[in-house]
Design a protein around this motif. Structure first.
Motif, PDB file in Angstrom:
ATOM      1  N   ALA A 287       0.840  -1.225  -0.064  1.00  0.00           N
ATOM      2  CA  ALA A 287      -0.019   0.093  -0.102  1.00  0.00           C
ATOM      3  C   ALA A 287       0.771   1.208  -0.075  1.00  0.00           C
ATOM      4  O   ALA A 287       0.487   2.496  -0.488  1.00  0.00           O
ATOM      5  CB  ALA A 287      -1.085   0.132   1.378  1.00  0.00           C
ATOM      6  N   LEU A 441      -3.946  -7.390  -2.893  1.00  0.00           N
ATOM      7  CA  LEU A 441      -4.122  -6.813  -1.445  1.00  0.00           C
ATOM      8  C   LEU A 441      -3.232  -7.812  -0.404  1.00  0.00           C
ATOM      9  O   LEU A 441      -3.377  -8.744  -0.254  1.00  0.00           O
ATOM     10  CB  LEU A 441      -5.461  -6.875  -0.785  1.00  0.00           C
ATOM     11  CG  LEU A 441      -5.874  -6.601   0.601  1.00  0.00           C
ATOM     12  CD1 LEU A 441      -5.611  -4.979   0.529  1.00  0.00           C
ATOM     13  CD2 LEU A 441      -7.377  -6.774   0.987  1.00  0.00           C
ATOM     14  N   MET A 467      -9.652  -0.714   0.752  1.00  0.00           N
ATOM     15  CA  MET A 467      -8.341  -0.875  -0.191  1.00  0.00           C
ATOM     16  C   MET A 467      -8.850  -1.430  -1.440  1.00  0.00           C
ATOM     17  O   MET A 467      -7.841  -1.241  -2.359  1.00  0.00           O
ATOM     18  CB  MET A 467      -7.600  -2.154   0.554  1.00  0.00           C
ATOM     19  CG  MET A 467      -6.984  -1.528   2.024  1.00  0.00           C
ATOM     20  SD  MET A 467      -5.352  -0.351   1.555  1.00  0.00           S
ATOM     21  CE  MET A 467      -4.510  -1.304   0.769  1.00  0.00           C
TER      22      MET A 467
END
Length: 543
Positions: A287, A441, A467
């Motif tokens: 991320a 993810l 996300m």
């Protein structure tokens, strides 16, 4: 408005104890995914039931008279369109994602705008443009003279041209997103080792892009296998057109179910091969990962980039849009656009938005279950959720109609049946898009949330959904756009008097009323622009 008397299927009777046992064994996620898959498999049950009524002599007749030709035509078309979409989609995505040039943001828009035009509108417009008195026909004669014949679209090359223009945007979107999330350190390391730009693309970018390319081409091939509009306009015999003719001209529903069964087996084989080919091609993006630094394009590169992207835009969106504007202006001058027309617009938006929202919600448990609990069961769920996409629209409509009559008879003739058919039809789009986001993810992010005391639902609400919101928005947009353009199932299941824009385009184009078909086609483009804006806004941070 049913075209035939539907066949009824027995309704399911699942004991409560069985559900409780399944819930304990699979968890709420597995049970939810199973329920979605059961609904998605309803058209398949219809095909299985109807094809089981086909006699051995009927199967032999199909094999000797129809199947070899249909298999050759359909497979050849799928391969050619996949090659065309790969060339258009990957090249344009790489240029937009890896070079900084004037109008780069506009180029991203131009590459996704073809999604707003249905294949049957593409086919109708280009057959008109390539006529001797059409824009392209006159240009061709002016350049090459009458000694060189104007290109004919009523063959496999014409259908390939149309479907490639209509489908390459799927590859562009997925590959561009994958490039934006790929690790730039790998490319920089390759350059430091002396790799040239094409070597970086071939040895670094392309292997990392294979999951996105495979997912994009899978969508394209599934669209080709189930397309009805373009092949019917161009009179090219594939499974979908033959099934429709078998049902509506010969009234041979068992024969149509037999052809549908072969199409399902063909599509399942393709999906299994596609999943098998990329079963180990997973990579994670952090991320906090930095974005790639784009290299500024030189003046010559800018000319070449816009030369290529401009050529794609001209044929994939510019010429169709100009044709629609020209004929819509004539309709406006003749005062043919009235309140009835705006009612068609409203009907289309209601149906598309409802189907997209339901499909986005239904797709999540299927995609999440497969991503987090890899097993034969989750893979089976994933494959079965794609059934609706590989079946022709008329077969899906009849399957849903049979289920409604058998289990929920009061819903017959209402909007619920149409929404159910559209959700089943386009569920794979939502599943593919959300699964692609979930695969990127990092599991450690979920584990971090749990280690801080978040329960499964809180972790889902505060960690996972934020996300993957880009993937969910992409899923909503893809389903909305396709549901807005859907024709065959809407023709069969729409409530009486509830015409949508695709239905009106089909009717007006069949009667050569171009001044009436053009405004409806133009409104399909305008109606999908807000959805595209939402999707492109979500990806603006990638610019």
């Amino acid at each position: 408005m049913p075209l035939v008397e539907a066949q009824t299927l027995p309704g399911p009777a699942i004991p409560v104890k069985l559900w409780q046992a399944l819930s304990r064994r699979l968890g709420w996620l597995g049970v939810a995914a199973g329920l979605v898959v059961m609904v998605a498999a309803i058209p398949l049950l219809f095909v299985l039931y109807s094809s089981s009524q086909l006699s051995l002599e009927g199967w032999q007749a199909l094999w000797s008279q129809r199947l070899p030709g249909l298999l050759g035509n359909t497979l050849s078309l799928a391969v050619l369109v996949a090659v065309g979409c790969f060339a258009l989609g990957v090249s344009s995505a790489w240029l937009v994602a890896r070079r900084r040039f004037v109008g780069r943001g506009l180029a991203s828009w131009l590459m996704v705008l073809p999604l707003t035009i249905p294949t049957y509108v593409f086919a109708h417009i280009y057959t008109t443009l390539f006529e001797a008195d059409g824009w392209l026909g006159r240009t061709w004669l002016a350049v090459f003279g009458e000694s060189v014949a104007i290109p004919e679209l009523y063959n496999i090359w014409g259908v390939t041209f149309i479907l490639s223009l209509a489908g390459f945007s799927y590859v562009f979107l997925l590959v561009r997103t994958a490039l934006a999330h790929s690790n730039p350190n790998l490319e920089e390391a390759a350059r430091i080792q002396g790799a040239r730009p094409w070597q970086v693309f071939w040895r670094v970018n392309l292997p990392l892009l294979r999951p996105a390319i495979a997912a994009g081409l899978a969508l394209v091939v599934l669209h080709v296998l189930s397309d009805f509009g373009a092949v019917s306009m161009l009179r090219y015999q594939t499974f979908t057109l033959s099934i429709y003719l078998q049902m509506n001209s010969r009234f041979d529903y068992q024969g149509a179910a037999g052809l549908s069964m072969v199409l399902v087996m063909l599509s399942l084989m393709f999906l299994v091969l596609e999943r098998f080919s990329r079963r180990k091609q997973r990579y994670y993006a952090s991320a906090q990962q930095r974005l790639a630094v784009l290299r500024p394009a030189t003046a010559l590169e800018q000319v070449l980039i816009w030369g290529w992207l401009g050529l794609i835009t001209l044929f994939a969106f510019g010429l169709p849009l100009a044709w629609m504007l020209d004929w819509s202006w004539q309709a406006w001058q003749q005062e043919l656009i009235d309140m009835t027309f705006w009612g068609y617009v409203s009907n289309s938006l209601i149906v598309a938005a409802g189907a997209a929202t339901i499909a986005m919600v239904c797709a999540f448990p299927v995609a999440f279950f497969h991503t987090r609990k890899r097993s034969l069961l989750s893979t089976s769920y994933l494959q079965l959720s794609s059934i609706g996409f590989v079946l022709p629209g008329p077969v899906i409509a009849l399957g849903v109609l049979s289920f409604i009559l058998a289990v929920f008879a009061p819903l017959y003739g209402g909007l619920a049946a149409l929404l159910m058919a559209l959700v089943v039809r386009f569920l794979p789009l939502a599943v593919q898009s959300q699964e692609a986001s979930l695969q990127q993810l990092t599991p450690s992010i979920e584990q971090a949330g749990r280690s801080l005391g978040a329960g499964p639902l809180e972790n889902l609400r505060r960690v996972i959904l934020p996300m993957i919101r880009g993937g969910m928005a992409g899923a909503w947009v893809l389903v909305f756009i396709d549901a807005l353009k859907e024709l065959p199932a809407t023709l069969i299941l729409r409530p009486t008097g509830f015409d949508t824009l695709p239905v009106r385009i089909w009717i007006e184009a069949s009667e050569e009323m171009l001044e009436l078909a053009a405004p409806a086609a133009l409104m399909l483009v305008v109606g999908t622009l807000p959805a595209l804006w939402l999707m492109m806004r979500g990806e603006k941070r990638l610019e």
